[in-house]
Design a protein around this motif. Structure first.
Motif, PDB file in Angstrom:
ATOM      1  N   GLY A  93      61.296  80.532  36.161  1.00 42.46           N
ATOM      2  CA  GLY A  93      61.294  79.514  35.283  1.00 42.46           C
ATOM      3  C   GLY A  93      62.446  78.561  35.254  1.00 42.46           C
ATOM      4  O   GLY A  93      62.274  77.520  35.115  1.00 42.46           O
ATOM      5  N   ILE A  94      63.526  79.286  35.495  1.00 44.03           N
ATOM      6  CA  ILE A  94      64.781  78.223  35.778  1.00 44.03           C
ATOM      7  C   ILE A  94      64.753  77.351  36.814  1.00 44.03           C
ATOM      8  O   ILE A  94      65.247  76.124  36.917  1.00 44.03           O
ATOM      9  N   ILE A  95      64.006  77.844  38.060  1.00 40.38           N
ATOM     10  CA  ILE A  95      63.590  76.718  38.903  1.00 40.38           C
ATOM     11  C   ILE A  95      62.724  75.793  38.505  1.00 40.38           C
ATOM     12  O   ILE A  95      62.993  74.567  38.817  1.00 40.38           O
ATOM     13  N   TRP A  96      61.754  76.005  37.855  1.00 45.91           N
ATOM     14  CA  TRP A  96      60.712  75.032  37.247  1.00 45.91           C
ATOM     15  C   TRP A  96      61.592  74.140  36.450  1.00 45.91           C
ATOM     16  O   TRP A  96      61.428  72.962  36.441  1.00 45.91           O
ATOM     17  N   VAL A  97      62.375  74.610  35.672  1.00 46.31           N
ATOM     18  CA  VAL A  97      63.342  73.519  34.892  1.00 46.31           C
ATOM     19  C   VAL A  97      64.221  72.542  35.590  1.00 46.31           C
ATOM     20  O   VAL A  97      63.968  71.309  35.465  1.00 46.31           O
ATOM     21  N   GLY A  98      64.558  73.145  36.970  1.00 44.95           N
ATOM     22  CA  GLY A  98      65.509  72.246  37.784  1.00 44.95           C
ATOM     23  C   GLY A  98      64.606  71.094  38.415  1.00 44.95           C
ATOM     24  O   GLY A  98      64.732  70.033  38.581  1.00 44.95           O
ATOM     25  N   LEU A  99      63.090  71.831  38.840  1.00 41.70           N
ATOM     26  CA  LEU A  99      62.316  70.603  39.341  1.00 41.70           C
ATOM     27  C   LEU A  99      61.859  69.886  38.673  1.00 41.70           C
ATOM     28  O   LEU A  99      61.649  68.481  38.869  1.00 41.70           O
ATOM     29  N   VAL A 100      61.551  70.013  37.307  1.00 40.72           N
ATOM     30  CA  VAL A 100      61.049  69.239  36.311  1.00 40.72           C
ATOM     31  C   VAL A 100      62.347  68.115  35.824  1.00 40.72           C
ATOM     32  O   VAL A 100      61.886  66.798  35.792  1.00 40.72           O
ATOM     33  N   ILE A 101      63.107  68.488  35.522  1.00 44.25           N
ATOM     34  CA  ILE A 101      64.271  67.491  35.305  1.00 44.25           C
ATOM     35  C   ILE A 101      64.605  66.416  36.620  1.00 44.25           C
ATOM     36  O   ILE A 101      64.872  65.361  36.302  1.00 44.25           O
ATOM     37  N   ALA A 102      64.762  67.128  37.716  1.00 45.96           N
ATOM     38  CA  ALA A 102      64.866  66.441  38.967  1.00 45.96           C
ATOM     39  C   ALA A 102      63.747  65.428  39.108  1.00 45.96           C
ATOM     40  O   ALA A 102      64.118  64.090  39.550  1.00 45.96           O
ATOM     41  N   SER A 103      62.499  65.799  38.720  1.00 46.72           N
ATOM     42  CA  SER A 103      61.416  64.779  38.983  1.00 46.72           C
ATOM     43  C   SER A 103      61.494  63.739  38.108  1.00 46.72           C
ATOM     44  O   SER A 103      61.314  62.307  38.237  1.00 46.72           O
ATOM     45  N   GLY A 104      61.875  63.870  36.782  1.00 46.30           N
ATOM     46  CA  GLY A 104      62.297  62.659  36.036  1.00 46.30           C
ATOM     47  C   GLY A 104      63.345  61.943  36.101  1.00 46.30           C
ATOM     48  O   GLY A 104      63.205  60.709  36.226  1.00 46.30           O
ATOM     49  N   MET A 105      64.538  62.387  36.635  1.00 47.99           N
ATOM     50  CA  MET A 105      65.517  61.479  37.282  1.00 47.99           C
ATOM     51  C   MET A 105      65.179  60.797  38.400  1.00 47.99           C
ATOM     52  O   MET A 105      65.575  59.658  38.425  1.00 47.99           O
ATOM     53  N   ILE A 106      64.533  61.257  39.049  1.00 50.69           N
ATOM     54  CA  ILE A 106      64.001  60.464  40.448  1.00 50.69           C
ATOM     55  C   ILE A 106      62.990  59.534  40.063  1.00 50.69           C
ATOM     56  O   ILE A 106      63.053  58.300  40.331  1.00 50.69           O
ATOM     57  N   ALA A 107      62.128  59.778  39.115  1.00 48.75           N
ATOM     58  CA  ALA A 107      61.133  58.800  38.793  1.00 48.75           C
ATOM     59  C   ALA A 107      61.899  57.790  37.946  1.00 48.75           C
ATOM     60  O   ALA A 107      61.360  56.502  38.126  1.00 48.75           O
ATOM     61  N   THR A 108      62.785  57.840  37.161  1.00 45.98           N
ATOM     62  CA  THR A 108      63.157  56.887  36.102  1.00 45.98           C
ATOM     63  C   THR A 108      64.319  56.127  37.122  1.00 45.98           C
ATOM     64  O   THR A 108      64.228  54.682  37.012  1.00 45.98           O
ATOM     65  N   MET A 109      65.350  56.752  38.051  1.00 43.07           N
ATOM     66  CA  MET A 109      66.175  55.806  38.753  1.00 43.07           C
ATOM     67  C   MET A 109      65.280  55.185  39.828  1.00 43.07           C
ATOM     68  O   MET A 109      65.618  53.978  40.050  1.00 43.07           O
ATOM     69  N   GLY A 110      64.409  55.705  40.321  1.00 40.28           N
ATOM     70  CA  GLY A 110      63.670  55.357  41.252  1.00 40.28           C
ATOM     71  C   GLY A 110      62.705  53.966  41.111  1.00 40.28           C
ATOM     72  O   GLY A 110      62.793  52.922  41.600  1.00 40.28           O
ATOM     73  N   LEU A 111      62.270  54.015  39.652  1.00 42.25           N
ATOM     74  CA  LEU A 111      61.868  52.779  39.089  1.00 42.25           C
ATOM     75  C   LEU A 111      62.516  51.502  39.335  1.00 42.25           C
ATOM     76  O   LEU A 111      62.131  50.396  39.545  1.00 42.25           O
ATOM     77  N   GLY A 112      63.754  51.867  38.750  1.00 41.75           N
ATOM     78  CA  GLY A 112      64.734  50.752  38.899  1.00 41.75           C
ATOM     79  C   GLY A 112      65.088  50.158  40.044  1.00 41.75           C
ATOM     80  O   GLY A 112      65.156  48.905  40.323  1.00 41.75           O
ATOM     81  N   VAL A 113      65.258  51.077  41.006  1.00 38.25           N
ATOM     82  CA  VAL A 113      65.329  50.749  42.494  1.00 38.25           C
ATOM     83  C   VAL A 113      64.248  49.765  42.946  1.00 38.25           C
ATOM     84  O   VAL A 113      64.355  48.701  43.814  1.00 38.25           O
ATOM     85  N   VAL A 114      62.819  50.369  42.621  1.00 42.15           N
ATOM     86  CA  VAL A 114      61.842  49.800  43.254  1.00 42.15           C
ATOM     87  C   VAL A 114      61.727  48.084  42.624  1.00 42.15           C
ATOM     88  O   VAL A 114      61.588  47.170  43.443  1.00 42.15           O
ATOM     89  N   ILE A 115      62.124  48.025  41.454  1.00 44.18           N
ATOM     90  CA  ILE A 115      62.014  46.731  40.645  1.00 44.18           C
ATOM     91  C   ILE A 115      62.958  45.757  41.274  1.00 44.18           C
ATOM     92  O   ILE A 115      63.023  44.341  41.429  1.00 44.18           O
ATOM     93  N   ASP A 116      64.549  46.372  41.356  1.00 40.17           N
ATOM     94  CA  ASP A 116      65.236  45.523  42.025  1.00 40.17           C
ATOM     95  C   ASP A 116      64.804  45.006  43.566  1.00 40.17           C
ATOM     96  O   ASP A 116      65.282  43.847  43.846  1.00 40.17           O
ATOM     97  N   LEU A 117      64.556  46.046  44.193  1.00 34.01           N
ATOM     98  CA  LEU A 117      64.126  45.587  45.491  1.00 34.01           C
ATOM     99  C   LEU A 117      63.036  44.703  45.709  1.00 34.01           C
ATOM    100  O   LEU A 117      63.105  43.842  46.637  1.00 34.01           O
ATOM    101  N   SER A 118      62.194  44.669  44.583  1.00 30.43           N
ATOM    102  CA  SER A 118      60.907  43.797  44.704  1.00 30.43           C
ATOM    103  C   SER A 118      61.193  42.280  44.619  1.00 30.43           C
ATOM    104  O   SER A 118      60.550  41.492  45.083  1.00 30.43           O
ATOM    105  N   THR A 119      62.597  41.942  44.170  1.00 30.79           N
ATOM    106  CA  THR A 119      62.883  40.690  44.194  1.00 30.79           C
ATOM    107  C   THR A 119      63.353  39.994  45.482  1.00 30.79           C
ATOM    108  O   THR A 119      63.281  38.805  45.700  1.00 30.79           O
ATOM    109  N   LYS A 120      63.434  41.204  46.397  1.00 36.76           N
ATOM    110  CA  LYS A 120      63.814  40.604  47.796  1.00 36.76           C
ATOM    111  C   LYS A 120      62.710  40.865  48.888  1.00 36.76           C
ATOM    112  O   LYS A 120      62.553  39.992  49.578  1.00 36.76           O
ATOM    113  N   ASN A 121      62.076  42.094  48.536  1.00 36.52           N
ATOM    114  CA  ASN A 121      60.727  42.234  49.425  1.00 36.52           C
ATOM    115  C   ASN A 121      59.792  43.011  48.768  1.00 36.52           C
ATOM    116  O   ASN A 121      60.035  44.447  48.448  1.00 36.52           O
ATOM    117  N   ALA A 122      58.764  42.697  48.541  1.00 40.15           N
ATOM    118  CA  ALA A 122      57.891  43.254  47.598  1.00 40.15           C
ATOM    119  C   ALA A 122      57.062  44.305  48.222  1.00 40.15           C
ATOM    120  O   ALA A 122      56.578  45.259  47.751  1.00 40.15           O
TER     121      ALA A 122
END
Length: 216
Positions: A93-122
């Motif tokens: 259960g605790i491992i699942w907690v960590g994986l789920v939270i990590a997934s959300g942070m990667i998805a959220t932060m990754g989206l911002g990085v993708v959008i920033d990078l798209s201005t240089k190389n789509a």
């Protein structure tokens, strides 16, 4: 003990509500242009960055926080008569907690990085978006093995010590087994697990609120 059980019950109901919200959002409102070219996909992601970030934080990070409370509450409820099963379930259960939270942070932060990078190389931005989605899916977005093991072991413990309704524990066995089967990348298995979790979390939450005293 009763206070934690009631808090855990509320957390379980929030888990169900988050699942329902995710199904409604992606089923009725999210219209990602799968067949469009990279430029159109980038435009869509840029226009929907805020709402997608909120959804990711809710269905991953908030879900993980409520899950942490529920894992503690269910462990407390069963630890006296089923210490080994309860502890083992709590580990997953605790491992699942960590994986789920990590997934959300990667998805959220990754989206911002993708959008920033798209201005240089789509092209590179879309490659990165595919990589990020793969990581998120692998950690917890589409792979429910760890969550399935938690539900399965918790249900086995419940049946063994006659804790929680028998039908709820049987439902948990089915859902847990389906969760483990999501190791095979079939969307139908993930959907069955998610829909089953809505019922399981709702039922568990109501039981913990109405009967906060364990049978132990």
């Amino acid at each position: 003990m009763n206070n934690l059980q009631k808090i855990g019950g509320v957390a379980a109901l929030f888990e169900a509500a988050i699942y329902i919200s995710a199904f409604v959002f992606f089923g009725a409102f999210w219209d990602y242009p799968v067949s469009a070219d990279d430029a159109q996909k980038i435009i869509f992601l840029t226009q929907n960055q805020t709402i997608l970030s909120i959804v990711n934080l809710t269905m991953y990070v908030a879900f993980g926080l409520f899950l942490a409370v529920l894992v503690l509450a269910t462990h407390q409820r069963m630890k006296t008569k089923a210490p080994v099963l309860s502890q083992t379930a709590s580990v997953f259960g605790i491992i699942w907690v960590g994986l789920v939270i990590a997934s959300g942070m990667i998805a959220t932060m990754g989206l911002g990085v993708v959008i920033d990078l798209s201005t240089k190389n789509a092209d590179q931005a879309m490659i990165l978006w595919v990589v990020i989605n793969t990581i998120v899916e692998g950690l917890g977005g589409g792979n429910e093995i760890v969550g399935g093991l938690w539900v399965l072991l918790l249900s086995v413990a419940g049946l063994k010590i006659i804790e929680l309704p028998k039908l709820l524990n049987c439902l948990g066995l089915f859902i847990g087994f389906v969760g483990i089967l999501t190791v095979y990348p079939a969307e139908i298995l993930t959907e069955i697990f998610g829909l089953g979790q809505i019922l399981w979390f709702s039922w568990l939450g109501m039981i913990m609120l109405m009967n906060p005293q364990s049978n132990n």
